[in-house]
Design an enzyme around this catalytic site. Structure first.
Site, PDB file in Angstrom:
ATOM      1  N   ASP A   1       0.856  -1.189   0.000  1.00  0.00           N
ATOM      2  CA  ASP A   1       0.000   0.000   0.000  1.00  0.00           C
ATOM      3  C   ASP A   1       0.891   1.237   0.000  1.00  0.00           C
ATOM      4  O   ASP A   1       1.601   1.503   0.981  1.00  0.00           O
ATOM      5  CB  ASP A   1      -0.905  -0.026   1.235  1.00  0.00           C
ATOM      6  CG  ASP A   1      -1.973   1.059   1.213  1.00  0.00           C
ATOM      7  OD1 ASP A   1      -1.782   2.075   0.507  1.00  0.00           O
ATOM      8  OD2 ASP A   1      -2.996   0.898   1.896  1.00  0.00           O
ATOM      9  N   HIS A   2       0.841   1.993  -1.094  1.00  0.00           N
ATOM     10  CA  HIS A   2       1.744   3.143  -1.224  1.00  0.00           C
ATOM     11  C   HIS A   2       1.359   4.298  -0.306  1.00  0.00           C
ATOM     12  O   HIS A   2       2.097   5.276  -0.189  1.00  0.00           O
ATOM     13  CB  HIS A   2       1.765   3.632  -2.677  1.00  0.00           C
ATOM     14  CG  HIS A   2       3.139   3.921  -3.182  1.00  0.00           C
ATOM     15  ND1 HIS A   2       4.067   4.618  -2.440  1.00  0.00           N
ATOM     16  CD2 HIS A   2       3.759   3.606  -4.346  1.00  0.00           C
ATOM     17  CE1 HIS A   2       5.188   4.736  -3.132  1.00  0.00           C
ATOM     18  NE2 HIS A   2       5.033   4.118  -4.295  1.00  0.00           N
TER      19      HIS A   2
END
Length: 493
Positions: free
Chosen positions: A463-464
């Site tokens: 998850d950026h």
């Protein structure tokens, strides 16, 4: 006689519904307290539901394959207390008409209150463990077809006009002692979702039975009396205007492709849960993926040495890789966090003291993710034991909801399917997942020389929002180095 109705109990872990897989009893059977009466499938596991009453089965609410809400009637039992007053099947959630009240047929609304739920029973049902205070037992019988609804009217003659049928429905609706003739939980839920009082819906089925198309027709905007459907109007509008003439529900030929329909499979049970989880993950998580090819030759050699020394206790490859993953998460804990949205719309990253390691397991019911609790405290041998135990439970359908939830990071070995790599979908609400491909012989340069080595591919989806490429790359490189030089890494663990 006194008829007691048992509702589908709270299955825990936030589950609000379950699919009825099969009945273990039939109408007329004698049941004992805590005897299993039905097998239901929750989000990802199948469990048996025990009955808190003893007596004779009076009615089975629902058929195999139906999805029942928690609090909906499950089974009615004649407890044999003929001295008591017939108890209405009320109960369920407070406020509004409950599912029990909708199922009640011919009951007097002015009847006295029903006895307490714990009278004559064993108490609250705990799925998988029976009920406190009761003795398990009783003869189990082979599942049979569910009995017909307790109250059904005679079929309407084909010669009755539509006006006479409408008059009969109005008379039925105005009767103070009769409840709506509806047996399908799907129909009830559809009416509830569309804001309809089920008692106001006219049924077009046998004896005034309310069907799904009746609810859809009642929820559709009403057209002026005598008005014809406008030219070019969708066929669905015409069907809503004439609910007594239903359109075919399962056409033999698909209108889009022109091919014959071979069958229809409802998206339910585990498949529905997987679909919802994957859709939510793709919709909410801006994920990125990094991958690396790894020389696993030394890891395989180490595994062979351990197996030669102690065949019974030698950890498997997945356990060794899991140990490397936990070491990497200790250095990069942001990959085992969770992103939560607060009531005011702001977001916060939740960090945990430790790791619950999830691993993907393929079963006959679909893909599930058992969770190894406090995995960071276990050795490679301890991880191997938990991997084997949870995999066996999951494939047998006996894993509890607690054992199939709560992970903070997932390890996925898709190499067992013969694939080299994959862009895995993050297991929401986690923020990362590591995939391991198959290990095969490939040419590889070692000390400037070409050699045949055991190669595999590691891929990390993250998850950026909570992790940047630097941390993701650092974690992946640490795990890859451990696979390539396992002895040096294990010495530090």
């Amino acid at each position: 006689m006194t008829v007691r109705t048992f509702t589908l109990p709270d299955l825990g872990e936030g589950l609000t519904e379950a699919e009825l897989v099969t009945w273990l009893v039939s109408v007329g059977d004698t049941v004992a307290v805590d005897q299993p009466i039905a097998e239901v499938e929750t989000a990802k596991s199948a469990v048996e539901v025990p009955c808190p009453f003893a007596g004779t089965v009076h009615r089975l609410h629902g058929d195999a394959g139906q999805t029942l809400d928690v609090g909906a009637p499950l089974i009615s039992v004649d407890t044999g207390d003929r001295a008591g007053t017939p108890a209405p099947e009320g109960g369920g959630p407070k406020g509004g008409q409950s599912y029990r009240e909708e199922e009640r047929a011919g009951a007097d609304p002015a009847a006295g209150t029903s006895p307490g739920d714990d009278d004559g029973g064993s108490g609250s049902v705990l799925i998988g463990y029976g009920t406190p205070g009761g003795a398990s037992g009783g003869r189990r019988r082979r599942p049979k077809r569910s009995a017909a609804p307790a109250v059904t009217a005679a079929p309407v003659s084909a010669t009755v006009t539509s006006a006479a049928t409408a008059a009969a429905h109005d008379a039925m609706a105005s009767a103070p002692r009769l409840a709506p003739t509806v047996v399908s939980p799907i129909v009830r839920k559809l009416a509830k979702d569309r804001g309809l009082d089920i008692a106001t819906v006219r049924g077009s089925g046998p004896g005034g039975l309310i069907l799904r198309r009746d609810v859809e027709a009642a929820a559709a905007p009403a057209a002026p009396d005598g008005a014809a459907a406008p030219a070019g109007a969708p066929a669905g509008d015409a069907a809503a205007a004439s609910p007594a003439v239903p359109a075919p529900e399962d056409p033999a030929v698909d209108a889009r492709t022109g091919l014959r329909v071979a069958g229809r499979v409802p998206v339910s049970g585990v498949r529905r849960v997987i679909a919802q989880a994957m859709t939510r993950s793709r919709a909410e998580i801006p994920e990125a993926t990094v991958w690396v090819d790894v020389d696993a030759t030394r890891l395989l050699e180490l595994r062979a040495e351990l197996k030669a020394q102690d065949p019974e206790r030698a950890p498997g490859l997945m356990a060794l890789i899991a140990r490397f993953v936990l070491a990497g998460l200790a250095r990069h804990p942001e990959l085992a966090t969770r992103l939560e949205t607060r009531e005011d719309g702001s977001q916060e990253i939740v960090r945990f003291d430790g790791v619950n390691l999830g691993f993907a397991a393929q079963t006959d019911r679909g893909l599930v993710v058992p969770s190894i609790r406090d995995a960071h405290t276990l050795s490679a041998r301890g991880l191997d034991a938990e991997l084997k135990r949870l995999t066996a439970l999951a494939r047998a359908g006996k894993a509890s909801p607690a054992e199939l939830s709560g992970s903070t990071f997932t390890l996925n070995n898709y190499g067992v399917f013969g694939t080299d790599g994959a862009a895995a979908i993050i297991n929401h609400p986690e923020v990362a997942i590591l995939g391991v491909g198959r290990i095969i012989d490939r040419p590889w340069v070692v000390d400037g020389q070409l050699a045949v080595r055991k190669l595999t591919q590691l891929s990390l989806a993250f998850d950026h929002r909570v992790c940047d490429g630097g941390a993701a790359g650092g974690f992946l490189r640490m795990v890859a180095d451990a696979v390539e030089n396992p002895v040096s890494v294990l010495a530090d663990l």
